[in-house]
Each structure stands twice: as structure tokens, then as C-alpha cells.
Design a protein around this motif. Structure first.
Motif: not given
Length: 91
Positions: A21, A24-25, A59, A68-69, A86-91
Motif C-alpha cells: 500500500i 500506491k497510496h 472511511w 482513506f477507505r 486493503t486501504a486506498y487514499e480518497e481523492e
């Protein structure tokens, strides 16, 4: 799907999470853990995904301000125990 507050008392983080992660994030396992565990303001919803099964989508925001989510797999929901998918940065 209905969003509700989610209590997370324990979050298992896979050993490969940081390398996967961070590149990527711009998130680390520690960032995600600190933002989710024992935090009363976590909002989420339950998703029944055909490939990944039942999981929580939550969130939150890291202490450094990254929104992030995260996708969490249920280990013991009544006890608030989850495993990070997993986790993703929110834009």
C-alpha cells in the motif's frame, strides 16, 4: 447500503500490507491501525461482494490528515475484531 458507526477493537494487518500500500497510496499499516482502532467516529457499511465475500468498507482519516477507505474482513464482529484487506487514499 446503509452507513453506520463501526467499532473496531482489534485490527489484524497482513505482513505484506506496508509494502503493497505504501507504494500506491501513501498509507502504512500503522496509519490505518491508529485511525481505526478504538476510534468512535469510524463510519462504514457491510458489503456482500461476489468474489471477496462479506466485508466492511470503512472511511476514516489518519492523524496526518490523509482520508482513506479500507476494506475489512470480519473475524469476530460482536467483539470488533477485523482483518485488513486493503486501504486506498480518497481523492
Amino acid at each position: 447500503m446503509v452507513r453506520t458507526r463501526v467499532w473496531i477493537s482489534k485490527l489484524d494487518i497482513p505482513g505484506n500490507f506496508d509494502s503493497k500500500i505504501k507504494s500506491k497510496h501513501d498509507l502504512t499499516g500503522e496509519d490505518v491501525h491508529d485511525a481505526l482502532v478504538a476510534q468512535p467516529g469510524v463510519i462504514g457499511e457491510t458489503e456482500d461482494h461476489p468474489e471477496y465475500g462479506t466485508r466492511k468498507i470503512v472511511w476514516a482519516e489518519t492523524f496526518s490528515g490523509v482520508k482513506f477507505r479500507a476494506y475489512l474482513y470480519i473475524v469476530d464482529e460482536p467483539d470488533g475484531h477485523y482483518r485488513l484487506g486493503t486501504a486506498y487514499e480518497e481523492e
